[in-house]
Design a protein around this motif. Structure first.
Motif, PDB file in Angstrom:
ATOM      1  N   HIS A  83       2.654 -18.515  16.366  1.00  0.00           N
ATOM      2  CA  HIS A  83       3.410 -18.820  15.148  1.00  0.00           C
ATOM      3  C   HIS A  83       2.571 -18.493  13.918  1.00  0.00           C
ATOM      4  CE1 HIS A  83       6.262 -20.930  12.509  1.00  0.00           C
ATOM      5  NE2 HIS A  83       5.188 -21.386  11.897  1.00  0.00           N
ATOM      6  N   LYS A  84       1.305 -18.831  13.954  1.00  0.00           N
ATOM      7  CA  LYS A  84       0.431 -18.558  12.814  1.00  0.00           C
ATOM      8  C   LYS A  84       0.315 -17.059  12.566  1.00  0.00           C
ATOM      9  CE  LYS A  84      -2.336 -22.774  13.233  1.00  0.00           C
ATOM     10  NZ  LYS A  84      -3.680 -23.342  13.526  1.00  0.00           N
ATOM     11  N   PHE A  85       0.225 -16.284  13.650  1.00  0.00           N
ATOM     12  CA  PHE A  85       0.177 -14.828  13.496  1.00  0.00           C
ATOM     13  C   PHE A  85       1.488 -14.302  12.923  1.00  0.00           C
ATOM     14  CE2 PHE A  85       1.350 -10.668  15.168  1.00  0.00           C
ATOM     15  CZ  PHE A  85       0.329  -9.889  14.637  1.00  0.00           C
ATOM     16  N   PHE A  86       2.590 -14.844  13.397  1.00  0.00           N
ATOM     17  CA  PHE A  86       3.921 -14.444  12.931  1.00  0.00           C
ATOM     18  C   PHE A  86       4.049 -14.667  11.426  1.00  0.00           C
ATOM     19  CE2 PHE A  86       8.516 -15.585  12.347  1.00  0.00           C
ATOM     20  CZ  PHE A  86       9.061 -14.344  12.643  1.00  0.00           C
ATOM     21  N   VAL A  87       3.641 -15.823  10.962  1.00  0.00           N
ATOM     22  CA  VAL A  87       3.710 -16.142   9.533  1.00  0.00           C
ATOM     23  C   VAL A  87       2.780 -15.226   8.729  1.00  0.00           C
ATOM     24  CG1 VAL A  87       3.270 -17.911   7.783  1.00  0.00           C
ATOM     25  CG2 VAL A  87       4.379 -18.536   9.937  1.00  0.00           C
ATOM     26  N   SER A  88       1.585 -14.987   9.258  1.00  0.00           N
ATOM     27  CA  SER A  88       0.636 -14.100   8.578  1.00  0.00           C
ATOM     28  C   SER A  88       1.205 -12.686   8.449  1.00  0.00           C
ATOM     29  CB  SER A  88      -0.679 -14.054   9.361  1.00  0.00           C
ATOM     30  OG  SER A  88      -1.597 -13.153   8.764  1.00  0.00           O
ATOM     31  N   ALA A  89       1.861 -12.216   9.500  1.00  0.00           N
ATOM     32  CA  ALA A  89       2.463 -10.879   9.468  1.00  0.00           C
ATOM     33  C   ALA A  89       3.634 -10.822   8.500  1.00  0.00           C
ATOM     34  CB  ALA A  89       2.906 -10.481  10.874  1.00  0.00           C
ATOM     35  N   LEU A  90       4.390 -11.906   8.392  1.00  0.00           N
ATOM     36  CA  LEU A  90       5.479 -11.973   7.418  1.00  0.00           C
ATOM     37  C   LEU A  90       4.927 -11.884   5.992  1.00  0.00           C
ATOM     38  CD1 LEU A  90       7.842 -14.783   8.795  1.00  0.00           C
ATOM     39  CD2 LEU A  90       8.379 -12.349   8.591  1.00  0.00           C
ATOM     40  N   LYS A  91       3.822 -12.567   5.730  1.00  0.00           N
ATOM     41  CA  LYS A  91       3.201 -12.527   4.405  1.00  0.00           C
ATOM     42  C   LYS A  91       2.699 -11.115   4.097  1.00  0.00           C
ATOM     43  CE  LYS A  91       1.787 -17.393   4.424  1.00  0.00           C
ATOM     44  NZ  LYS A  91       0.645 -18.339   4.416  1.00  0.00           N
ATOM     45  N   ASP A  92       2.222 -10.444   5.131  1.00  0.00           N
ATOM     46  CA  ASP A  92       1.718  -9.083   5.000  1.00  0.00           C
ATOM     47  C   ASP A  92       2.840  -8.120   4.589  1.00  0.00           C
ATOM     48  OD1 ASP A  92      -0.733  -7.193   6.167  1.00  0.00           O
ATOM     49  OD2 ASP A  92       1.239  -6.271   6.415  1.00  0.00           O
ATOM     50  N   ILE A  93       3.966  -8.170   5.288  1.00  0.00           N
ATOM     51  CA  ILE A  93       5.074  -7.261   4.980  1.00  0.00           C
ATOM     52  C   ILE A  93       5.780  -7.677   3.685  1.00  0.00           C
ATOM     53  CG2 ILE A  93       6.850  -8.481   6.324  1.00  0.00           C
ATOM     54  CD1 ILE A  93       6.358  -4.643   6.043  1.00  0.00           C
ATOM     55  N   TYR A  94       5.705  -8.956   3.336  1.00  0.00           N
ATOM     56  CA  TYR A  94       6.265  -9.438   2.070  1.00  0.00           C
ATOM     57  C   TYR A  94       5.497  -8.813   0.900  1.00  0.00           C
ATOM     58  CZ  TYR A  94       8.174 -12.939  -1.235  1.00  0.00           C
ATOM     59  OH  TYR A  94       8.813 -13.570  -2.279  1.00  0.00           O
ATOM     60  N   PHE A  95       4.181  -8.755   1.034  1.00  0.00           N
ATOM     61  CA  PHE A  95       3.340  -8.078   0.035  1.00  0.00           C
ATOM     62  C   PHE A  95       3.691  -6.596   0.007  1.00  0.00           C
ATOM     63  CE2 PHE A  95      -0.238  -5.376  -0.996  1.00  0.00           C
ATOM     64  CZ  PHE A  95      -0.837  -5.968  -2.087  1.00  0.00           C
ATOM     65  N   ALA A  96       3.805  -5.998   1.195  1.00  0.00           N
ATOM     66  CA  ALA A  96       4.068  -4.564   1.302  1.00  0.00           C
ATOM     67  C   ALA A  96       5.380  -4.181   0.634  1.00  0.00           C
ATOM     68  CB  ALA A  96       4.077  -4.150   2.769  1.00  0.00           C
ATOM     69  N   GLU A  97       6.435  -4.949   0.887  1.00  0.00           N
ATOM     70  CA  GLU A  97       7.740  -4.617   0.320  1.00  0.00           C
ATOM     71  C   GLU A  97       7.709  -4.664  -1.210  1.00  0.00           C
ATOM     72  OE1 GLU A  97       9.853  -3.165   1.929  1.00  0.00           O
ATOM     73  OE2 GLU A  97      10.743  -4.235   3.598  1.00  0.00           O
ATOM     74  N   ASN A  98       7.033  -5.646  -1.758  1.00  0.00           N
ATOM     75  CA  ASN A  98       6.927  -5.736  -3.217  1.00  0.00           C
ATOM     76  C   ASN A  98       6.139  -4.558  -3.795  1.00  0.00           C
ATOM     77  OD1 ASN A  98       8.058  -8.383  -4.513  1.00  0.00           O
ATOM     78  ND2 ASN A  98       7.177  -9.052  -2.572  1.00  0.00           N
ATOM     79  N   ALA A  99       5.096  -4.135  -3.076  1.00  0.00           N
ATOM     80  CA  ALA A  99       4.309  -2.988  -3.531  1.00  0.00           C
ATOM     81  C   ALA A  99       5.114  -1.697  -3.427  1.00  0.00           C
ATOM     82  CB  ALA A  99       3.031  -2.882  -2.703  1.00  0.00           C
ATOM     83  N   ILE A 100       5.947  -1.600  -2.399  1.00  0.00           N
ATOM     84  CA  ILE A 100       6.758  -0.401  -2.181  1.00  0.00           C
ATOM     85  C   ILE A 100       7.782  -0.220  -3.301  1.00  0.00           C
ATOM     86  CG2 ILE A 100       8.511   0.605  -0.662  1.00  0.00           C
ATOM     87  CD1 ILE A 100       6.911  -0.697   1.682  1.00  0.00           C
ATOM     88  N   ILE A 101       8.300  -1.312  -3.832  1.00  0.00           N
ATOM     89  CA  ILE A 101       9.262  -1.226  -4.935  1.00  0.00           C
ATOM     90  C   ILE A 101       8.657  -0.462  -6.107  1.00  0.00           C
ATOM     91  CG2 ILE A 101      10.472  -2.561  -6.710  1.00  0.00           C
ATOM     92  CD1 ILE A 101      10.894  -4.749  -4.579  1.00  0.00           C
ATOM     93  N   ASP A 102       7.425  -0.793  -6.460  1.00  0.00           N
ATOM     94  CA  ASP A 102       6.751  -0.105  -7.573  1.00  0.00           C
ATOM     95  C   ASP A 102       6.437   1.344  -7.205  1.00  0.00           C
ATOM     96  OD1 ASP A 102       6.822  -2.434  -9.083  1.00  0.00           O
ATOM     97  OD2 ASP A 102       4.853  -3.102  -8.381  1.00  0.00           O
ATOM     98  N   ALA A 103       6.015   1.570  -5.964  1.00  0.00           N
ATOM     99  CA  ALA A 103       5.651   2.918  -5.528  1.00  0.00           C
ATOM    100  C   ALA A 103       6.861   3.853  -5.540  1.00  0.00           C
ATOM    101  CB  ALA A 103       5.048   2.863  -4.126  1.00  0.00           C
ATOM    102  N   LEU A 104       8.011   3.342  -5.133  1.00  0.00           N
ATOM    103  CA  LEU A 104       9.216   4.171  -5.090  1.00  0.00           C
ATOM    104  C   LEU A 104       9.657   4.613  -6.489  1.00  0.00           C
ATOM    105  CD1 LEU A 104      11.257   2.339  -2.316  1.00  0.00           C
ATOM    106  CD2 LEU A 104      10.485   4.720  -2.250  1.00  0.00           C
ATOM    107  N   GLU A 105       9.398   3.775  -7.466  1.00  0.00           N
ATOM    108  CA  GLU A 105       9.739   4.155  -8.837  1.00  0.00           C
ATOM    109  C   GLU A 105       8.907   5.348  -9.288  1.00  0.00           C
ATOM    110  OE1 GLU A 105      10.063   2.166 -13.314  1.00  0.00           O
ATOM    111  OE2 GLU A 105       9.749   0.901 -11.553  1.00  0.00           O
TER     112      GLU A 105
END
Length: 213
Positions: free
Chosen positions: A54-76
């Motif tokens: 579960h701890k790994f699952f949550v950590s991975a969710l935080k990782d992709i949550y960061f990634a998605e926000n960064a991708i929004i800026d990159a796509l622009e």
């Protein structure tokens, strides 16, 4: 330690009736304990939240949550740098879709009773930096730039596809069915985007880029 009590009464016909109850050392009945069912096994939710998986699952969710926000800026930035209108529109559409992915991840956090937080994703930062280098090293207005941008964008997609695919399976394993449905929906959208980018490249961009001096 659980204790068992037995109450016995003898009726007129000499028969016995028995009633049993199971209690914990704290006086709490077993039925009242908060549990969840995973593949026909009963697991205490508090124990699950403290498990390494579960701890790994949550950590991975935080990782992709960061990634998605960064991708929004990159796509622009990629949209502004693209040459063809078709690719510009593809990047714009995916940026809007990515914003939905961010909201969907926030729902996943809520479903598993965790706070949405970002954890720096070094992998996506490296991929985005590579895309920025492509913009700097290719000629503005060229089809070569578009061909290179598509490859950069697909590297992003492949990272997301691998991440969402793995997270969806973990969610299923841990019995987070609603969260799994949301993750699988995003996975399908990422796969569709990857396919669309391939179609754009193969239709004419790669051929036109090959003709450039």
């Amino acid at each position: 330690m659980a204790t068992k009590t037995l109450d016995t009464k003898t009726g007129t016909a000499g028969t016995e009736t028995a009633s049993t109850s199971t209690t914990t050392s704290s006086g709490e009945t077993a039925a009242s304990k908060k549990t969840t069912s995973v593949d026909n096994a009963t697991v205490n939710e508090d124990e699950m939240k403290s498990s390494p998986l579960h701890k790994f699952f949550v950590s991975a969710l935080k990782d992709i949550y960061f990634a998605e926000n960064a991708i929004i800026d990159a796509l622009e930035k990629m949209q502004e740098a693209a040459t063809t209108e078709e690719l510009k529109e593809a990047f714009e559409d995916h940026q809007l879709q990515t914003k939905k992915h961010v909201s969907r991840l926030e729902k996943v956090f809520k479903l598993i009773d965790e706070k949405p937080e970002q954890k720096e994703c070094k992998a996506i930062k490296g991929i985005i930096e590579e895309g920025e280098e492509i913009i700097k090293s290719t000629e503005e207005g060229s089809m070569t730039r578009d061909a290179a941008l598509i490859i950069a964008a697909q590297k992003v997609e492949h990272y997301e596809i691998a991440t969402y695919g793995g997270l969806a399976q973990l969610a299923i394993t841990m019995g987070h069915d609603k969260a799994a449905d949301l993750l699988e929906k995003t996975l399908q959208e990422e796969e569709d985007t990857d396919y669309d980018l391939t179609e754009i490249a193969e239709t004419y961009i790669n051929f036109d880029a090959e003709q450039e001096d």
